[in-house]
Design a protein around this motif. Structure first.
Motif, mmCIF file in Angstrom:
data_model
loop_
_atom_site.group_PDB
_atom_site.id
_atom_site.type_symbol
_atom_site.label_atom_id
_atom_site.label_comp_id
_atom_site.label_asym_id
_atom_site.label_seq_id
_atom_site.Cartn_x
_atom_site.Cartn_y
_atom_site.Cartn_z
ATOM 1 N N LEU A 254 0.828 -1.211 0.000
ATOM 2 C CA LEU A 254 0.000 0.000 0.000
ATOM 3 C C LEU A 254 0.862 1.261 0.000
ATOM 4 O O LEU A 254 0.557 2.236 -0.689
ATOM 5 N N GLU A 255 1.954 1.246 0.752
ATOM 6 C CA GLU A 255 2.850 2.406 0.774
ATOM 7 C C GLU A 255 3.544 2.596 -0.567
ATOM 8 O O GLU A 255 3.818 3.726 -0.975
ATOM 9 N N GLU A 256 3.825 1.485 -1.259
ATOM 10 C CA GLU A 256 4.428 1.597 -2.592
ATOM 11 C C GLU A 256 3.453 2.241 -3.575
ATOM 12 O O GLU A 256 3.853 3.017 -4.457
ATOM 13 N N LEU A 257 2.164 1.926 -3.450
ATOM 14 C CA LEU A 257 1.151 2.453 -4.368
ATOM 15 C C LEU A 257 0.688 3.853 -4.001
ATOM 16 O O LEU A 257 0.039 4.524 -4.818
ATOM 17 N N ARG A 258 0.986 4.309 -2.800
ATOM 18 C CA ARG A 258 0.445 5.586 -2.324
ATOM 19 C C ARG A 258 0.694 6.763 -3.270
ATOM 20 O O ARG A 258 -0.209 7.569 -3.506
ATOM 21 N N PRO A 259 1.944 6.926 -3.836
ATOM 22 C CA PRO A 259 2.164 8.086 -4.721
ATOM 23 C C PRO A 259 1.251 8.105 -5.942
ATOM 24 O O PRO A 259 1.017 9.167 -6.517
ATOM 25 N N HIS A 260 0.724 6.931 -6.345
ATOM 26 C CA HIS A 260 -0.094 6.851 -7.551
ATOM 27 C C HIS A 260 -1.589 6.774 -7.245
ATOM 28 O O HIS A 260 -2.402 6.820 -8.173
ATOM 29 N N MET A 261 -1.977 6.664 -5.975
ATOM 30 C CA MET A 261 -3.381 6.507 -5.591
ATOM 31 C C MET A 261 -4.009 7.853 -5.254
ATOM 32 O O MET A 261 -3.321 8.762 -4.784
ATOM 33 N N PRO A 262 -5.315 7.976 -5.462
ATOM 34 C CA PRO A 262 -6.019 9.155 -4.922
ATOM 35 C C PRO A 262 -5.922 9.154 -3.397
ATOM 36 O O PRO A 262 -5.910 8.081 -2.773
ATOM 37 N N GLU A 263 -5.862 10.327 -2.804
ATOM 38 C CA GLU A 263 -5.687 10.404 -1.358
ATOM 39 C C GLU A 263 -6.833 9.729 -0.617
ATOM 40 O O GLU A 263 -6.632 9.037 0.374
ATOM 41 N N GLY A 265 -8.681 7.283 -1.697
ATOM 42 C CA GLY A 265 -8.545 5.837 -1.853
ATOM 43 C C GLY A 265 -7.511 5.261 -0.906
ATOM 44 O O GLY A 265 -7.707 4.183 -0.342
ATOM 45 N N TYR A 266 -6.396 5.991 -0.758
ATOM 46 C CA TYR A 266 -5.352 5.507 0.157
ATOM 47 C C TYR A 266 -5.870 5.461 1.597
ATOM 48 O O TYR A 266 -5.640 4.481 2.324
ATOM 49 N N LYS A 267 -6.567 6.521 2.012
ATOM 50 C CA LYS A 267 -7.084 6.567 3.387
ATOM 51 C C LYS A 267 -8.072 5.436 3.642
ATOM 52 O O LYS A 267 -8.055 4.810 4.713
ATOM 53 N N GLN A 272 -9.333 0.149 6.125
ATOM 54 C CA GLN A 272 -9.789 -1.240 6.081
ATOM 55 C C GLN A 272 -8.678 -2.208 6.477
ATOM 56 O O GLN A 272 -8.928 -3.244 7.095
ATOM 57 N N LEU A 273 -7.428 -1.855 6.132
ATOM 58 C CA LEU A 273 -6.305 -2.712 6.522
ATOM 59 C C LEU A 273 -6.117 -2.701 8.035
ATOM 60 O O LEU A 273 -5.819 -3.745 8.641
ATOM 61 N N ASP A 274 -6.299 -1.546 8.663
ATOM 62 C CA ASP A 274 -6.235 -1.480 10.132
ATOM 63 C C ASP A 274 -7.358 -2.317 10.763
ATOM 64 O O ASP A 274 -7.142 -2.968 11.793
#
Length: 429
Positions: A254-263, A265-267, A272-274
């Protein structure tokens, strides 16, 4: 020996220039001399049994030395094996240079810095305030000698009190020089209090920063300790730790994809992962949630297709791969003609709403092959999405009698444009 028994002032005496901060009259300190001029000045003072003055160097770019320093005597001299000379110096009084009269060794006419008459009652009140500030600084830093406060209360000489306090502070040379040459006792005391107040503010800030850093480190260490304890407990209970390792892999992905994801979507994915990390692995919701997270992490964020749309390429590929099927091919070309026109007019893709092409029909009529042809024409990857995790839709609704011997059909295959995100969906019955 009192200063008056050595000579009368002004007097011509040798000058030693040292890099250290200001020395004070009450000090007896060892000093290491390495410069030739300083060694000659010390030797001249010893040979003529005269006083000597030690002045500190300036920190400015111009260099040089201050015109003020401590007048004192050399009690002992030792020549070291490396060529340096060690002297034991005793300070007697503050002095100031009137004029330089020689440079090899450095000689100057020096006079003592006098003390102007002062109001004893007012000075005692200021000294009480000074003692209070010194006590505050001592409580904050712990660097103030315990005997200093007692000396402040017992001493009758204001200059000695000022020199004692200044000697334990980490004063800049410019501040020490202003304090050193001041002749008015009240001004010396007030300036010293100002310098102490600045030290107190600095000490408070350092303590606050240290407390925050320490609290953060303690929190991190506590979390690490509790996690290690939890791992050990699970190990003792025979529980599998592969789930924790999977969650850590999800977090890293998820951290690898963060720069390419909408904010947003990342949140949401992190939220959900938490939740998944807190759920019991055997609960039904945990399996559903884990599947959802895996799907999110499989989306090719940041992987963009660069080939532009071309109606001609789509039309040629459809004709080459399919005979007849005139109406489906016309409908496909109509759809992509609209997409190409939007690109030519440079209309933002966010403003242009996407569409889904739904191909419906019995097995073998060409639904999947149409999708394959479109994918080849657009140089896009054909992505297969199973409905509800089922590879065959009949697993959901049951097989027909006429479909008993058939191979399981594909549920959903989508052509996802990683740049435009406009899928072409094929439903197999």
């Amino acid at each position: 020996m009192p200063l008056s028994q050595h000579t009368t002032f002004p007097a011509n005496i040798p000058i030693i220039v040292e890099e250290d901060v200001f020395l004070y009259p009450f000090m007896i300190v060892p000093i290491f001399l390495s410069g030739e001029h300083n060694i000659k000045a010390a030797q001249a003072a010893i040979e003529h049994n005269s006083l000597v003055m030690i002045c500190p160097t300036r920190d400015s770019e111009e260099g040089g030395y201050y015109d003020a320093g401590v007048i004192g005597t050399i009690m002992r001299k030792v020549v070291l094996p490396d060529g340096r000379v060690k002297i034991l110096f005793q300070g007697l009084a503050r002095g100031r240079i009137e004029r330089v009269i020689g440079d090899d060794p450095l000689m100057a006419t020096v006079h003592t810095i006098p003390t102007l008459p002062y109001n004893h009652q007012k000075v005692e009140a200021i000294i009480d305030n000074l003692a209070e500030q010194v006590r505050t600084l001592s409580n904050l830093t712990g660097n103030i000698p315990p005997d200093l406060l007692r000396t402040i209360q017992e001493s009758q000489d204001p200059n000695r009190i000022i020199d004692l306090v200044a000697s334990v502070l980490r004063l800049k040379k410019e501040d020490a020089y202003r304090l050193f040459i001041e002749e008015d006792i009240e001004k010396r005391l007030m300036l010293l209090i100002e310098l102490i107040l600045a030290e107190i503010e600095t000490a408070k800030l350092q303590k606050e920063i240290k407390t925050k850093v320490s609290s953060k480190i303690d929190k991190v260490n506590r979390e690490y300790f509790l996690k290690e304890q939890l791992k050990q407990i699970r190990k003792e209970l025979g529980e599998d730790t592969t789930r924790d390792e999977e969650i850590e892999r999800y977090r890293a992905k998820l951290e690898e994809l963060r720069p390419h994801m909408p904010e947003e979507g990342y949140k949401e994915a992190k939220k959900q992962l938490d939740r998944l990390s807190r759920m019991h692995p055997d609960s039904a919701d945990a399996n559903v949630l884990q599947t959802y997270i895996e799907w999110v992490l499989e989306i090719p964020f940041g992987k963009l297709a660069t080939k532009k749309l071309s109606i001609d390429a789509v039309s040629k590929r459809l004709d080459a791969d399919h005979y007849s099927l005139k109406k489906p091919k016309e409908r496909i070309i109509d759809y992509f003609a609209v997409r190409e026109l939007l690109q030519q007019r440079k209309i933002d893709e966010k403003e242009a709403k996407g569409a889904i092409l739904c191909f419906v029909g019995p097995p073998g009529v060409g639904k999947t092959s149409l999708a394959n042809s479109i994918a080849k024409a657009l140089d896009r990857q054909l992505v297969r999405i199973a409905l509800g995790g089922m590879e065959d839709v009949n697993e959901l609704r049951g097989h027909r009698r006429t479909y008993v011997g058939a191979m399981p059909g594909r549920i959903v295959q989508g052509l996802i444009n990683a740049k435009e995100m406009n899928p072409v969906i094929v439903l197999d019955e």
